[in-house]
Design an enzyme around this catalytic site. Structure first.
Site, PDB file in Angstrom:
ATOM      1  N   ARG A 109      -8.671  12.388  12.673  1.00  0.00           N
ATOM      2  CA  ARG A 109      -7.247  12.089  12.862  1.00  0.00           C
ATOM      3  C   ARG A 109      -6.415  13.365  12.861  1.00  0.00           C
ATOM      4  O   ARG A 109      -6.669  14.304  12.098  1.00  0.00           O
ATOM      5  CB  ARG A 109      -6.784  11.117  11.772  1.00  0.00           C
ATOM      6  CG  ARG A 109      -7.491   9.775  11.883  1.00  0.00           C
ATOM      7  CD  ARG A 109      -7.143   8.845  10.747  1.00  0.00           C
ATOM      8  NE  ARG A 109      -5.765   8.402  10.813  1.00  0.00           N
ATOM      9  CZ  ARG A 109      -5.211   7.574   9.938  1.00  0.00           C
ATOM     10  NH1 ARG A 109      -5.932   7.112   8.934  1.00  0.00           N
ATOM     11  NH2 ARG A 109      -3.952   7.210  10.065  1.00  0.00           N
TER      12      ARG A 109
ATOM     13  N   LYS B  34       0.828  -1.203   0.000  1.00  0.00           N
ATOM     14  CA  LYS B  34       0.000   0.000   0.000  1.00  0.00           C
ATOM     15  C   LYS B  34       0.864   1.256   0.000  1.00  0.00           C
ATOM     16  O   LYS B  34       0.619   2.208  -0.746  1.00  0.00           O
ATOM     17  CB  LYS B  34      -0.930  -0.003   1.214  1.00  0.00           C
ATOM     18  CG  LYS B  34      -1.944   1.141   1.233  1.00  0.00           C
ATOM     19  CD  LYS B  34      -3.174   0.775   2.039  1.00  0.00           C
ATOM     20  CE  LYS B  34      -2.933   0.836   3.522  1.00  0.00           C
ATOM     21  NZ  LYS B  34      -3.091   2.193   4.070  1.00  0.00           N
ATOM     22  N   SER B  35       1.905   1.273   0.830  1.00  0.00           N
ATOM     23  CA  SER B  35       2.772   2.454   0.920  1.00  0.00           C
ATOM     24  C   SER B  35       3.462   2.744  -0.409  1.00  0.00           C
ATOM     25  O   SER B  35       3.537   3.889  -0.858  1.00  0.00           O
ATOM     26  CB  SER B  35       3.822   2.257   2.012  1.00  0.00           C
ATOM     27  OG  SER B  35       3.227   2.141   3.281  1.00  0.00           O
TER      28      SER B  35
ATOM     29  N   GLY C 188      -4.939   8.377   5.416  1.00  0.00           N
ATOM     30  CA  GLY C 188      -4.018   9.311   6.048  1.00  0.00           C
ATOM     31  C   GLY C 188      -2.750   9.498   5.242  1.00  0.00           C
ATOM     32  O   GLY C 188      -2.170  10.590   5.218  1.00  0.00           O
TER      33      GLY C 188
ATOM     34  N   ASP D 254       1.987  -0.826  12.132  1.00  0.00           N
ATOM     35  CA  ASP D 254       0.714  -1.320  11.604  1.00  0.00           C
ATOM     36  C   ASP D 254       0.465  -2.787  11.944  1.00  0.00           C
ATOM     37  O   ASP D 254      -0.664  -3.274  11.791  1.00  0.00           O
ATOM     38  CB  ASP D 254       0.670  -1.148  10.085  1.00  0.00           C
ATOM     39  CG  ASP D 254       0.499   0.310   9.679  1.00  0.00           C
ATOM     40  OD1 ASP D 254      -0.056   1.094  10.474  1.00  0.00           O
ATOM     41  OD2 ASP D 254       0.926   0.671   8.566  1.00  0.00           O
TER      42      ASP D 254
ATOM     43  N   ARG E 196       2.970   5.944  -3.333  1.00  0.00           N
ATOM     44  CA  ARG E 196       4.115   6.757  -3.754  1.00  0.00           C
ATOM     45  C   ARG E 196       4.408   6.594  -5.247  1.00  0.00           C
ATOM     46  O   ARG E 196       4.877   7.533  -5.885  1.00  0.00           O
ATOM     47  CB  ARG E 196       5.334   6.393  -2.898  1.00  0.00           C
ATOM     48  CG  ARG E 196       5.205   6.897  -1.448  1.00  0.00           C
ATOM     49  CD  ARG E 196       6.091   6.097  -0.488  1.00  0.00           C
ATOM     50  NE  ARG E 196       6.109   6.658   0.858  1.00  0.00           N
ATOM     51  CZ  ARG E 196       5.169   6.436   1.779  1.00  0.00           C
ATOM     52  NH1 ARG E 196       4.114   5.678   1.485  1.00  0.00           N
ATOM     53  NH2 ARG E 196       5.275   6.967   2.988  1.00  0.00           N
TER      54      ARG E 196
END
Length: 438
Positions: A130, A29-30, A102, A326, A34
């Site tokens: 958040r 996901k990260s 986020g 996480d 990007r």
């Protein structure tokens, strides 16, 4: 994009057999976030494969399209992204919606703070709760003008253009955070002079690796990272997203705690800033073997063979938290089935995730037989729990829903309220679970 079709609650029955077989881990996901963001700053097409078609990553796609990038979705996991160059982002004609993400919001605040147009962000009800001050504060010290609710800390947020350029700034981070670090580095792509981030502990470095893949030079000195605005981004023709170790973590734990299980997890990213879950599970006695290491898009990738093992409790704290933040909910599941106690400290960041995950773990796992003490910045988990069936709430938190499912198949079953939030990071999770437990 494939999504779960469950209507209402989802009942997960205890697995009647060991988990055996192969699991191809979905894209990280990260890295998926990007890959789209930085490709949109180039001026040549980038072919992205193994992209994660989750709700969060698709929020990033929507934002980049609104900023003028062309994003063609070839299939669930394949995109072609073409931007208009480093200085080619365009003023959006509508409010930018980050959804539940986020990562989208925090990183894009860094990218958009230096731009010469107004940007307004919103998101879902969870994202509105958040805190964003941790990003807004250092960006403001570079000269950014960001206005938000609750004294400039929460959505909705407006980014107002400033006179001239942002000024390079040296930021000593009070808490290690890859999202804050990334926002600063992305702002540094457009700032005057050097922008330096100093970390108290190493956090995930996907942004640094991706920037270098696009030809941006970074300077490393001890715990600091420095960026100077480049003249342009040199986009690669191809980007292959590695499998997400945060998604693999659910299978790592499930196979470790269900007797006679053996799973081969394929194409898992083992970036050293993300492998805290492997270190902790090995310290608990897990039987994990790393196989077939190789590079994929600048990231280290491998297959992981995991077999059932009798686990024991462990302790860990702030120095490793950035490498597994996480994964703490699923580590808590492993700890419930381990011998002895597991003590987690330095994890206060979990109180400001999609939900207060420390409180959520204590409340929901207790329904399923867990004995867990919540601390302000951590947990004490008493092992050798006696599992029981219960109805539990996911808090619309994807990681909580998947943890509850793993706890259910390893224990006595579970009924999950609001189960489809798994679409945020792992749309096919329940399908894989069904396949492995039939």
């Amino acid at each position: 994009m494939r999504r779960s079709k469950q209507v209402g609650n989802r009942v997960i029955n205890k697995s009647l057999k060991a988990l055996r077989g192969e699991v191809i881990i979905p894209g990280d996901k990260s890295v998926s976030h990007r890959s789209v963001m930085l490709s949109a700053l180039g001026d040549t097409p980038v072919h992205i494969t193994n992209f994660l078609p989750s709700a969060d990553c698709l929020s990033t796609v929507g934002v980049m399209r609104a900023l003028g990038a062309k994003v063609d979705i070839i299939s669930d996991t394949e995109l072609i992204v073409k931007g208009n160059g480093l200085h080619g982002l365009q003023e959006p004609t509508t409010i930018l919606d980050a959804g539940n993400s986020g990562t989208t919001l925090r990183l894009m605040m860094g990218m958009l703070a230096p731009q010469k147009f107004v940007s307004v962000f919103t998101g879902d009800s969870s994202l509105h709760k958040r805190p964003m001050g941790r990003v807004i504060k250092p960006l403001s010290q570079m000269g950014a003008h960001i206005v938000g609710r609750a004294n400039n800390t929460k959505l909705p947020i407006t980014i107002v253009p400033v006179e001239g350029k942002l000024k390079g700034y040296k930021y000593n981070m009070p808490v290690a955070s890859a999202q804050v670090k990334s926002a600063m580095l992305l702002a540094g792509l457009f700032a005057e002079g050097e922008t330096t981030v100093v970390e108290p502990y190493p956090s995930r470095n996907h942004t640094e690796l991706m920037l270098e893949t696009f030809g941006v030079k970074l300077k490393y000195e001890g715990s600091s990272i420095t960026i100077t605005a480049p003249e342009k981004m040199v986009a690669p023709k191809e980007l292959v997203v590695p499998g997400d170790i945060s998604s693999a973590a659910f299978w790592l734990v499930a196979a470790s705690i269900i007797p006679d299980s053996e799973l081969l997890l394929k194409n898992v990213g083992i970036n050293e800033t993300r492998t805290g879950i492997i270190d902790v599970l090995k310290d608990m006695g897990a039987n994990l073997t790393i196989q077939n290491q190789r590079k994929s898009g600048g990231e280290l990738v491998a297959d992981i063979l995991v077999k059932y093992a009798r686990l024991h409790g462990t302790s860990f704290g702030a120095d490793i938290i950035p490498r597994l933040v996480d994964e703490i909910p699923i580590i808590a599941v492993a700890a419930m089935f381990a011998d002895g106690d597991t003590i987690i400290t330095g994890a206060g960041e979990l109180r400001v995730k999609e939900t207060d995950r420390l409180e959520a773990i204590c409340n929901q796992f207790a329904k399923l037989g867990g004995t867990i003490e919540g601390k302000e910045d951590g947990l004490i988990i008493h092992g050798s729990s006696t599992p029981k069936m219960a109805e539990c709430f996911s808090y619309d938190d994807h990681r909580m829903a998947m943890c509850l499912a793993v706890l259910g198949i390893a224990g006595a079953g579970v009924e999950i309220q609001n189960p489809d939030c798994v679409d945020i990071s792992y749309p096919d999770f329940y399908e894989e679970l069904d396949r492995l437990t039939k």
